[in-house]
Design a protein around this motif. Structure first.
Motif, short mmCIF file in Angstrom:
data_model
loop_
_atom_site.label_atom_id
_atom_site.label_comp_id
_atom_site.label_asym_id
_atom_site.label_seq_id
_atom_site.Cartn_x
_atom_site.Cartn_y
_atom_site.Cartn_z
N VAL A 162 37.72 43.66 35.77
CA VAL A 162 38.28 42.39 36.21
C VAL A 162 39.76 42.32 35.87
N PHE A 163 40.14 42.82 34.70
CA PHE A 163 41.53 42.76 34.27
C PHE A 163 42.38 43.83 34.94
N ASP A 164 41.77 44.88 35.45
CA ASP A 164 42.53 45.95 36.07
C ASP A 164 42.99 45.64 37.48
N ARG A 165 42.32 44.74 38.19
CA ARG A 165 42.71 44.46 39.56
C ARG A 165 43.73 43.34 39.62
N SER A 166 44.48 43.31 40.70
CA SER A 166 45.49 42.29 40.90
C SER A 166 44.81 40.94 41.12
N LEU A 167 45.45 39.88 40.67
CA LEU A 167 44.86 38.56 40.76
C LEU A 167 44.71 38.08 42.20
N PHE A 168 45.70 38.38 43.06
CA PHE A 168 45.69 37.87 44.41
C PHE A 168 45.40 38.94 45.45
N ALA A 169 44.95 40.10 45.03
CA ALA A 169 44.63 41.15 45.99
C ALA A 169 43.32 40.83 46.69
N ALA A 170 43.23 41.22 47.94
CA ALA A 170 41.99 41.03 48.68
C ALA A 170 40.92 41.93 48.08
N PRO A 171 39.67 41.46 48.01
CA PRO A 171 38.61 42.30 47.46
C PRO A 171 38.41 43.54 48.32
N VAL A 172 38.12 44.63 47.64
CA VAL A 172 37.90 45.89 48.33
C VAL A 172 36.50 45.89 48.92
#
Length: 141
Positions: free
Chosen positions: A53-63
């Motif tokens: 959860v902490f590794d992904r960007s806050l506003f990036a679209a989900p993969v």
């Protein structure tokens, strides 16, 4: 006129209100402070929970997970969600069909619809098929 007994009661209450704080705050009446307990530092976990959860960007679209090659292609959603909405899909053979929740095509059953995707299930497989992106450069048809 205030009765004598009420005057005495008010006088006693006023005297008590003035003398009680002096009595409680008098030097020598306070207890010595308790020694502070020193707690050992908390050990940090080796790997923090929910690291992904902490590794992904806050506003990036989900993969999105890769869709199976034979999953139906969603071309549109028509109707009111939750009541009479249908999914417009393109089958593996290239034909178009409309599916209500619970209908099947090519072995895939339409489980649910959302505003931007359809959820299909086949056996143990599950595929969330998003609506195709609209190119703002293309003219509306």
């Amino acid at each position: 006129m205030i009765p004598r007994s009420l005057k005495l009661a008010l006088g006693a209450a006023a005297s008590l209100a003035l003398l009680l704080p002096v009595f409680l705050l008098a030097p020598g009446r306070s207890k010595p402070p308790m020694p502070a307990r020193v707690l050992p530092p908390l050990a940090a976990p080796v790997t923090p929970p929910l690291r992904h959860v902490f590794d992904r960007s806050l506003f990036a679209a989900p993969v999105e997970a890769a869709l199976p090659a034979d999953a139906p292609q969603l071309t549109g959603i028509v109707g009111r969600l939750g009541s009479d909405a249908v999914a417009l899909v393109r089958t593996a053979q290239g034909s178009s069909r409309s599916l209500a929740v619970g209908d099947s095509v090519d072995g895939w059953t339409l489980e649910s619809l959302s505003i931007d995707a359809a959820l299909f299930r086949r056996g143990g497989q599950q595929a969330r098929v998003p609506l195709p992106a609209v190119d703002p450069e293309l003219p509306a048809q």
